[in-house]
Design a protein around this motif. Structure first.
Motif: not given
Length: 501
Positions: A232-234, A255, A265-266, A387-389, A420
């Motif tokens: 995963y990544h932003l 997003i 990111e999900s 989500r990833y954040a 970000r």
């Protein structure tokens, strides 16, 4: 509690020429005879996820992020009571949340009760999905209501409410964690179908369960394992197509808009669709995201957005929580005054508790002409449950609060989210210890605003009483068990502290 079971169907085979006293019956006790039977049961267990719109909506309203709103101070009185922190055991909307989450537990337990009946290749994945879903629904229940009744790998039956006690919060978290450990070890990293649980989703929810259970070392270890997968990544500008950029989408917009659904990111996303209609009397049957329509501006006329029910209105306090230069503010908050000025001819009708602000992440958009049903009930916007954040910020919290804190790693995860958000490194946080913990929670508020997490973050960090108007310590940390359940239990279940039945 409300019990959800599969319907019983019985049919007989005979004709006028040959007497054949053969009867064929399919019911809940002899159902699981093939892989497809298990698969259909798992789909039924996933189906209740769409009902969690109410968890998100009420989780925001309960916090200091939003006002209940609505058309009047009595519009959906259960929401209004929660907004004012005057809710009690008689609350239709809390009862809905209880019923729908237990229906999810019941459907998952149905599969697990018969997990040994029929063997087939890939069965471990099916069982892992059932255990993930049970953990998901139980996690929602324990964070709202505290200890809940549990029956192991078996369905609840009428009468159980008078004999099965409420398990302790610790026991519920142990069950959730055991389910998710199994799920993380038996689910694929990539789902065969969008919206299905993965090993990454199981690890993320496991880490979250450890965090809520204050097992910070285990939470840090689990989040670290998930992050190390690199899956995963932003979302950043480079992830957007030229068409999306030309349409004005920011990395944050990608997003939350439909165009960014099921993206990198999900981690776990609840799927919604607008192909079926719905009604206010049966909201749990809607295939659309009801919370989105409820949060829209009432009587809206103009571009991009659509008419809604005026609930879940961002407070001025939330709007002011965004720092200058934070790119998230514009895609989180729809400032209707500024929007109307930019788009002449746009209008809406002010309703109860109007602030001029709306939750831009989750309000209804213009629909396809072939879409079915009321836009207020059938929005196709998915909900990013994890989500990833969120994972990065939970990891930062876990490392900051571990037995041997690693504030350097915690700051790295926090600042990854902030870089970000601001588009530079000039807003990095350099604090340590308790000050860093406060910065992490402040970041969670603005990063996850409108997504249903704020109330529970305040409760578990002990700050709810100082931040939420009307919040009573040693009472409002939990919501009351619905009065019907207390009555059905006939003294077997005690009400949560300081709520009168």
């Amino acid at each position: 509690m409300t019990i959800t079971v599969f319907a019983t169907m019985t049919s007989s085979c005979s004709d006028d020429f040959v007497s054949r006293p053969v009867q064929y019956s399919i019911d809940s006790e002899n159902y699981f005879n093939s892989e497809s039977d298990y698969e259909n049961a798992v789909i039924a267990a996933y189906d209740l996820l769409q009902s969690t719109f109410i968890n998100v909506l009420m989780g925001e309203i309960a916090s200091d992020n939003t006002f209940a709103g609505g058309n009047s101070p009595t519009d959906v009185i259960g929401y209004q009571q929660i907004d004012q922190m005057i809710h009690g055991p008689v609350n239709e909307n809390l009862k809905q949340l209880w019923d729908w989450m237990f229906a999810g537990v019941q459907r998952a337990n149905y599969i697990l009760e018969f997990k040994d009946k029929t063997d087939f290749d890939g069965k471990n994945k099916v069982i892992a999905e059932a255990r993930f879903l049970r953990a998901y629904y139980q996690f929602e229940l324990v964070k709202w209501f505290g200890g809940i009744p549990m029956k192991g790998d078996a369905r609840f039956s009428p009468g159980d409410e008078t004999s099965i006690p409420r398990s302790s919060v610790s026991e519920v978290y142990t069950s959730i964690q055991n389910d998710l450990i199994y799920a993380s070890e038996n689910l694929p990293a990539t789902p065969a179908q969008q919206g299905r649980a993965t090993s990454g989703a199981a690890l993320a929810l496991l880490g979250k369960a450890y965090l809520y259970d204050k097992k910070y070392d285990l939470a840090a270890e689990t989040f670290g394992k998930l992050i190390a997968t690199g899956k995963y990544h932003l979302v950043k500008t480079a992830d957007l197509t030229t068409q999306q950029i030309n349409a004005g989408l920011t990395p944050f917009g990608s997003i939350f808009e439909e165009s960014g659904e099921n993206g990198p990111e999900s981690v776990f996303e609840i799927q919604y669709t607008d192909v079926e209609g719905a009604s206010y009397g049966q909201l749990q049957y809607s295939e659309g995201n009801v919370a989105v329509g409820f949060a829209g501006p009432f009587g809206y006329v103009g571009p991009v957005f659509a008419d809604g029910n005026n609930f879940n209105l961002p407070t001025p306090k939330l709007v002011s929580a965004f720092e200058a230069g934070d790119l998230r503010k514009e895609v989180t908050i729809l400032d209707m005054v500024a929007w109307i000025a930019q788009n002449p001819g746009t209008s809406y009708t002010k309703q109860n508790q109007d602030t001029g602000y709306f939750n831009r992440k989750y309000i209804p958009r213009k629909r396809r002409t072939e879409a079915a049903g009321d836009v207020k009930l059938t929005s196709p916007n998915n909900y990013r449950a994890i989500r990833y954040a969120d994972v990065l910020l939970m990891a930062a919290e876990a490392y900051n609060k571990s037995t041997a804190p690693n504030d350097g790693l915690a700051r790295n995860y926090l600042n990854e989210v902030r870089r970000r958000a601001f588009g530079d490194n000039n807003h990095d946080i350099t604090a340590s210890g308790a000050a860093l913990a406060d910065f992490i929670q402040a970041e969670r508020r603005v990063e996850l605003a409108g997504e249903g997490h704020r109330f529970f973050d305040l409760v578990r960090t002990g700050k709810a009483a100082q931040e939420i108007p009307g919040f009573t310590a040693n009472k409002n940390e939990l919501f009351p068990i619905p009065i019907e359940e207390i009555q059905f239990a006939a003294g077997n279940w005690q009400q949560n502290p300081n709520y009168n039945n």
